[in-house]
Design an enzyme around this catalytic site. Structure first.
Site, short mmCIF file in Angstrom:
data_model
loop_
_atom_site.label_atom_id
_atom_site.label_comp_id
_atom_site.label_asym_id
_atom_site.label_seq_id
_atom_site.Cartn_x
_atom_site.Cartn_y
_atom_site.Cartn_z
N ALA A 1 0.81 -1.22 0.00
CA ALA A 1 0.00 0.00 0.00
C ALA A 1 0.84 1.27 0.00
CB ALA A 1 -0.93 0.00 1.22
N GLY A 2 2.13 1.12 0.26
CA GLY A 2 2.99 2.30 0.41
C GLY A 2 3.13 3.08 -0.89
N ARG B 1 10.44 7.24 -2.79
CA ARG B 1 11.86 7.33 -3.12
C ARG B 1 12.17 6.82 -4.53
NH1 ARG B 1 13.82 4.41 2.30
NH2 ARG B 1 11.61 3.86 2.33
N LYS C 1 5.63 1.51 -7.29
CA LYS C 1 6.92 0.83 -7.07
C LYS C 1 6.87 -0.66 -7.33
CE LYS C 1 8.58 0.30 -2.78
NZ LYS C 1 9.27 0.75 -1.55
N GLY D 1 0.81 3.50 7.76
CA GLY D 1 1.76 2.68 8.51
C GLY D 1 1.59 1.19 8.27
N THR D 2 2.68 0.49 8.46
CA THR D 2 2.67 -0.96 8.23
C THR D 2 1.78 -1.69 9.24
OG1 THR D 2 4.72 -1.01 9.52
CG2 THR D 2 4.96 -1.11 7.14
N GLY E 1 14.79 -0.15 10.33
CA GLY E 1 14.52 -0.26 11.75
C GLY E 1 15.62 -1.10 12.40
N GLU F 1 12.63 2.54 14.75
CA GLU F 1 12.80 3.00 13.38
C GLU F 1 13.93 4.02 13.30
OE1 GLU F 1 11.10 1.80 10.54
OE2 GLU F 1 10.85 0.35 12.16
N LYS G 1 8.53 -7.63 -40.55
CA LYS G 1 7.36 -7.51 -39.68
C LYS G 1 6.26 -8.36 -40.28
CE LYS G 1 3.97 -5.27 -40.39
NZ LYS G 1 2.91 -4.34 -40.81
#
Ligand code: UD1
Ligand code: CA
Length: 493
Positions: free
Chosen positions: A23-24, A28, A35, A93-94, A156, A171, A367
């Site tokens: 769900a994150g 980054r 992701k 949050g996890t 963590g 963390e 092709k």
């Protein structure tokens, strides 16, 4: 909320559920794509994780989604239709993600819950099974996989008591200096007894640096309640490397590729340069295949015995026959027959089928082109929407003019045809078996079997044109010298 229905077969562990966290936001990665849908070895990150989950034969696999939930859940259900997808709410949050995940399990489920992250692609089922065995043997409430790493930044940290037992997890963003120097990290991989989660997850707050409900906080709560918790270090830390940014994406991709390459080497494939050879997870290679440097065997490509691929070749979703050779070329959705040869510098687009012992040579693009056994397009050509029979040779520099600006049209060439250099086949057009064409022919009409097609105007040489029209040029001088030489030669005869 939709409830999971149990998987039923003889192998199923009815006391096991797997929760996959996906769900994150993956901020980054700095990506427009979720992701977990970034791929390594041709499979999205979440696909690797679901494959591992499947190997555990759990009664339930629950995936928790939120960010880009439509794209992510569609991918999950495509890869694993039996998975149950649940949506995380506004609470981040996890810990909240797992709370939502266990809410999807039946109320009477009282087994163990394996929690894994959708962004940890190299974690294997054997490692997880080992963790589960340790957890069950110890009758623990929580057993997590830790890792001792050189650089613990971002993870963590595992805080142990003086007796070595697991105390709690802190963390990175909440840690004080002493804690930051700890090199044992939480991998984000856990086994919990579901009862402990049901009781203690609701008690986890959000009073931390990130304002999130941390799953990691449940460890200290379980311990405080007198339950047994343990952290087991994984022998090879790379197994639990997560993908948070593009650097880790490349790193895990490289690790996985090295394992895949090694596996094929052990299976009898010659790989000259493992560092520049990329083989996707779904590709299959037979014994005595040879891969030369810079080769990418992509997608669901299959390569039969004795074929030699590369250097600098990419094959995506292709089928390569025995002893075929492909050099410095790019092919997608192409079938290359046994003993056939491709390249150097050929571009095979979808629908290309090259028959046994055929050839698609240098600077040739194809092709939707089916070439029969032994047929050849050796040099500098474009062949599209075309069928060629057996043992025909298409001359150098041939173009199939398949597009009239609105529609595509077909070219049909028979068997044992010999077409001249620099032809244009203006489709739709058919060239019969055994026909020939002259160099430079523009074939606009069908050619009957056995005919010679030729439509070039007769050549006319205008003697002395350069001397008259290009006086004083180097060309005129060269011509004069050449004719003088002839006269002198005649004079001495
Ligand atoms: C987490 C752990 C950390 C551990 C690290 C290992 C917590 C609080 N921290 O940190 O101790 O060292 O993993 O990689 O658990 N997710 C959700 N919902 C959310 C937030 C995250 O489903 O609200 C998912 C993410 O998609 C991801 C996983 O949980 O798959 C981990 O989340 P992430 O934000 O990457 O956690 P880390 O900060 O890496
Ligand atoms: Ca992470």
């Amino acid at each position: 909320m939709r409830r999971a229905t149990r998987q039923n077969d003889s192998m199923t562990d009815s006391r096991l559920a797997v929760i996959v966290l996906a769900a994150g936001e993956g901020t980054r990665m700095k990506s427009g794509r979720p992701k977990v849908l970034h791929s390594i070895a041709g499979v999205p990150l979440i696909g690797h994780v679901l494959a591992t989950a499947r190997e555990l034969s759990a009664a339930y696999v629950v995936a928790v989604v939120r960010h880009e939930r439509d794209a992510v859940s569609a991918a999950i259900l495509d890869l694993m239709p039996e998975a149950i997808v649940v949506d995380q709410d506004d609470l981040p949050g996890t810990g909240r993600a797992v709370e939502i995940g266990i809410g999807a399990l039946p109320d009477d489920f009282d087994g163990d819950v394996v929690v894994i992250s959708g962004d940890v692609p190299l974690l294997d089922a054997a490692t997880l099974s080992g963790l589960l065995v340790a957890h069950r043997e110890a009758a623990a409430a929580a057993t997590l996989l830790s890792a001792i790493v050189d650089d613990a930044t971002g993870y963590g940290r595992i805080i142990r008591e003086n007796d070595g037992s697991l105390s709690r997890i802190v963390e990175q963003k909440d840690a004080v200096d002493d804690e930051l120097s700890i090199t044992e990290i939480n991998s984000g991989t856990y086994v919990f007894g579901v009862a402990g989660l049901r009781t203690h997850l609701p008690l986890v707050g959000t009073g931390n640096a990130q304002g999130e409900k941390y799953l990691t906080d449940v460890v200290a709560l379980l311990r405080a309640a007198g339950l047994s918790v343990a952290a087991v270090p994984v022998p090879d830390p790379w197994i639990v490397e997560g993908v948070n940014d593009r650097i880790q994406l490349a790193h895990t991709a490289g690790r996985l590729n090295a394992m895949i390459v090694r596996g094929w080497q052990l299976a009898g494939v010659t790989i000259q340069d493992p560092a520049t050879t990329w083989i996707d997870l779904r590709a299959t290679l037979a014994e005595d295949v040879e891969l030369l440097p810079g080769t990418h065997i992509s997608g669901a490509t299959t390569v039969a015995r004795g074929a030699r691929i590369g250097p600098q070749t990419t094959l995506h979703d292709c089928e390569v026959g025995e002893n075929a050779t492909i050099s410095r070329s790019d092919a997608t959705l192409a079938v290359i027959g046994a003993g056939a040869s491709v390249g150097p510098f050929a571009y095979l687009r979808p629908g290309t089928e090259l028959g046994a012992d055929g050839k698609i040579g240098t600077f040739v693009e194809t092709k939707n082109a089916k070439l029969g056994a032994g047929s050849k397009v050796p040099h500098l050509s474009y062949i599209g929407d075309t069928t060629v029979g057996d043992e025909s040779n298409i001359g150098a520099g041939t173009i199939t003019a398949n597009y009239d600006g609105v529609d595509k049209h077909a070219t049909v060439v028979g068997s044992h045809v010999r077409t001249g250099s620099h032809n244009v086949f203006v489709a739709p057009v058919t060239i019969g078996d055994g026909a020939y064409s002259g160099a430079g022919t523009v074939i606009r009409k069908d050619v009957p079997p056995g005919a010679l097609a030729i439509n070039v105007a007769p050549q006319r040489n205008m003697d002395g044109w350069v001397a008259t029209n290009r006086k004083g040029t180097k060309a005129a001088k060269a011509a004069e010298d050449a004719s003088g030489g002839v006269e002198r030669a005649e004079g001495t005869d």
